[in-house]
Design a protein around this motif. Structure first.
Motif, PDB file in Angstrom:
ATOM      1  N   ILE A 150       5.345  -7.965  78.996  1.00 15.31           N
ATOM      2  CA  ILE A 150       6.702  -7.853  79.547  1.00 15.31           C
ATOM      3  C   ILE A 150       7.336  -6.571  79.019  1.00 15.31           C
ATOM      4  N   ASP A 151       7.875  -5.767  79.927  1.00 23.34           N
ATOM      5  CA  ASP A 151       8.623  -4.571  79.554  1.00 23.34           C
ATOM      6  C   ASP A 151      10.115  -4.895  79.585  1.00 23.34           C
ATOM      7  N   PHE A 152      10.801  -4.617  78.473  1.00 21.92           N
ATOM      8  CA  PHE A 152      12.228  -4.907  78.357  1.00 21.92           C
ATOM      9  C   PHE A 152      13.032  -3.614  78.219  1.00 21.92           C
ATOM     10  N   VAL A 153      14.206  -3.605  78.818  1.00 22.40           N
ATOM     11  CA  VAL A 153      15.165  -2.513  78.654  1.00 22.40           C
ATOM     12  C   VAL A 153      16.546  -3.128  78.480  1.00 22.40           C
ATOM     13  N   VAL A 154      17.289  -2.650  77.488  1.00 23.25           N
ATOM     14  CA  VAL A 154      18.675  -3.078  77.302  1.00 23.25           C
ATOM     15  C   VAL A 154      19.551  -1.833  77.215  1.00 23.25           C
TER      16      VAL A 154
END
Length: 339
Positions: free
Chosen positions: A139-143
């Protein structure tokens, strides 16, 4: 465009978002933490309205999720179990039988890659490898955090799973608007007429009306006056740790937290169907910043999200994401003063 202020913080860094109102939000590449949230109260005094620790090690050793980005799954999944397309999956169980806040995949304990945009916007990214905490896919996450001149801290959570995966992210900051020992003299308003009752493991049971219950916050109420521990739901949790229900729209006002002495009002808006109102019931002699000790009800969390355990509910498809359906969640925390 002004460069973001960056400070060394042990093995990690702090990045300061600032505006012309005297507001400063310090965010770390450790866990996407909101470490400090400085605002001016009605007396023009600077207050830090979030609980926190002094050092990264204290965040890594802490068990209260102070200030961190939570995922891949915020809140609880019963027995750590779910199924997608008739395939069963079991995640690690780190709260008795529950999978809580991503378990061993804990995003709040990882170093995020930081893309500095400017002095009001910060983007963080991280990739979770397949099989961490038994999540089946990478899973690739960006915040992205953005601080506006109207004292809005806007947060956008994004996730791109490489295969079908339940996703539910949130921010787990504990707020205290006057830096007091507890938040019982704060007022809370929640713009919802329904909440989820829970079982003894804090897993949702039914969606019910708040009318004639201690869960009716459609008008502002002092937390200490509302917290009737004779109520079975509140007694079991030692306070509030429940999810209120909303209609999923682009962005809507969820709640307002207010405190009279400071004159501060925290407004929460999101595009999510749920908001967990948690009154810090499990804080117990937790050593905080500047030699403070955080005890029960020292802060409140206002965690916008989907429903706890939704992956095992009738509407489970709404929280399953994959290569053809990315996750996106917007929340706004705005701090205003009494005029």
């Amino acid at each position: 465009m002004t460069d973001l202020k960056v400070m060394s913080w042990g093995e990690y860094q702090l990045f300061s978002l600032v505006n012309q109102q005297g507001t400063q939000v310090d965010i770390s590449d450790l866990g996407g933490l909101i470490v400090n949230f400085y605002v001016q109260d009605q007396h023009e005094q600077t207050r830090n309205i979030v609980l926190g620790y002094d050092t990264p090690d204290e965040y890594l050793d802490g068990a209260c999720y102070l200030g961190c980005v939570v995922g891949p799954w915020a809140n609880r999944i019963a027995n750590g179990h779910y199924s997608i397309d008739d395939i069963d999956f079991t995640l690690d169980q780190n709260e008795k039988s529950n999978h809580l806040h991503g378990g061993l995949a804990n995003l709040g304990a990882k170093r995020w890659a930081v893309e500095i945009v400017n002095n009001t916007t910060l983007k963080l990214a991280i990739t979770l490898d397949a099989d961490e905490a038994s999540y089946p896919h990478t899973i690739d996450f960006v915040v992205t955090y953005h601080l506006s001149e109207t004292n809005e801290l806007r947060i956008c959570f994004e996730a791109m799973p490489h295969g079908k995966t339940p996703i539910n992210m949130t921010q787990h900051t504990y707020f205290n608007l006057n830096e007091s020992e507890d938040v019982l003299n704060h007022k809370i308003q929640i713009n919802s007429d329904r909440y989820l009752t829970v079982d003894s493991c804090a897993i949702p049971l039914t969606k019910v009306s708040v009318k004639d219950t201690p869960f009716d916050f459609r008008q502002p109420v002092l937390i200490k006056q509302a917290m009737d521990l004779n109520n079975k739901q509140l007694k079991a949790a030692g306070g509030y740790d429940h999810c209120w229900c909303f209609e999923a729209i682009e962005l809507q006002a969820n709640a307002t937290l207010s405190e009279e002495t400071s004159g501060l009002h925290l407004h929460v808006a999101s595009d999510q169907i749920g908001m967990q109102f948690y009154t810090g019931n499990f804080l117990n002699k937790e050593p905080g910043r500047h030699s403070q000790i955080y005890n029960k009800h020292a802060g409140v969390c206002l965690e916008t999200q989907c429903y706890p355990n939704q992956i095992n509910m009738d509407n489970k498809q709404d929280c399953i994401y994959g290569p053809n359906k990315s996750y996106r969640h917007n929340v706004v925390y705005q701090v205003l003063t009494t005029q």
